[in-house]
Design a protein around this motif. Structure first.
Motif, short mmCIF file in Angstrom:
data_model
loop_
_atom_site.label_atom_id
_atom_site.label_comp_id
_atom_site.label_asym_id
_atom_site.label_seq_id
_atom_site.Cartn_x
_atom_site.Cartn_y
_atom_site.Cartn_z
N PRO A 82 0.80 -1.22 0.00
CA PRO A 82 0.00 0.00 0.00
C PRO A 82 0.84 1.28 0.00
O PRO A 82 0.31 2.36 -0.26
CB PRO A 82 -0.83 -0.11 1.28
N ASP A 83 2.14 1.19 0.28
CA ASP A 83 3.00 2.38 0.31
C ASP A 83 4.39 2.02 -0.20
O ASP A 83 5.31 1.77 0.58
CB ASP A 83 3.08 2.94 1.73
N THR A 108 2.23 1.67 -10.66
CA THR A 108 3.39 2.31 -10.06
C THR A 108 4.17 1.22 -9.37
O THR A 108 3.63 0.48 -8.52
CB THR A 108 2.95 3.40 -9.05
N THR A 109 5.45 1.07 -9.73
CA THR A 109 6.26 -0.04 -9.23
C THR A 109 7.69 0.41 -8.95
O THR A 109 8.13 1.48 -9.37
CB THR A 109 6.34 -1.19 -10.26
N PHE A 110 8.40 -0.44 -8.23
CA PHE A 110 9.86 -0.35 -8.12
C PHE A 110 10.36 -1.77 -7.96
O PHE A 110 9.59 -2.70 -7.75
CB PHE A 110 10.31 0.55 -6.94
N GLN A 124 2.30 -0.70 -6.31
CA GLN A 124 1.48 0.10 -5.40
C GLN A 124 0.03 -0.37 -5.51
O GLN A 124 -0.49 -0.53 -6.61
CB GLN A 124 1.55 1.58 -5.79
N VAL A 125 -0.60 -0.61 -4.35
CA VAL A 125 -2.03 -0.95 -4.31
C VAL A 125 -2.72 -0.04 -3.30
O VAL A 125 -2.07 0.47 -2.37
CB VAL A 125 -2.28 -2.43 -3.95
N ALA A 126 -4.00 0.15 -3.49
CA ALA A 126 -4.76 1.01 -2.57
C ALA A 126 -4.99 0.32 -1.24
O ALA A 126 -4.98 -0.85 -1.10
CB ALA A 126 -6.09 1.38 -3.20
#
Length: 126
Positions: A82-83, A108-110, A124-126
């Motif tokens: 989530p963050d 959105t990734t890393f 990234q997830v909500a």
């Protein structure tokens, strides 16, 4: 019939060292481990106690000798968080090699590398 997703097997040179990274740096929990002749054969980890999915780190050399037909390459795994900014910052502060946060294809990734240079992605997830 398959009813659940179980374990992803990752073959590494030193399962104990890599497991310590996942527990101490990434925050996973150790579920099980087995030693043979004083060496760690495998370590099973989970991101949370409620997760059905686990990763199992196996000694690459033992598996190569016992099952030479297996492909020992690291699978491509996309984790969710989530963050991801806080996670990336925490990994980087611990000395982990991390990639930039990128946005592509609506995600959105890393990515980050374990101590043996195996790379993993986080979305990234909500």
């Amino acid at each position: 019939m398959i009813t659940k997703f179980g374990n992803v097997m990752i073959y590494v040179e030193n399962p104990r060292d890599v497991a310590d990274f996942w527990v101490d740096t990434v925050g996973f929990t150790e579920v099980d481990a087995q030693q043979v002749d004083g060496a760690t054969l495998f370590v099973e980890l989970t991101p949370t106690a409620a997760s059905d999915a686990h990763i199992t780190l196996f000694d690459r050399n033992v598996v190569a000798q016992s099952s030479p037909e297996l492909d020992l390459a690291t699978p491509s795994i996309l984790f969710k968080s989530p963050d991801i900014t806080a996670m990336r910052d925490s990994l980087a502060a611990a000395g982990t090699t991390v990639g930039d946060i990128v946005e592509a294809g609506g995600m959105t990734t890393f990515n980050f590398a374990d101590p043996e240079g195996n790379w993993f992605a986080v979305k990234q997830v909500a």
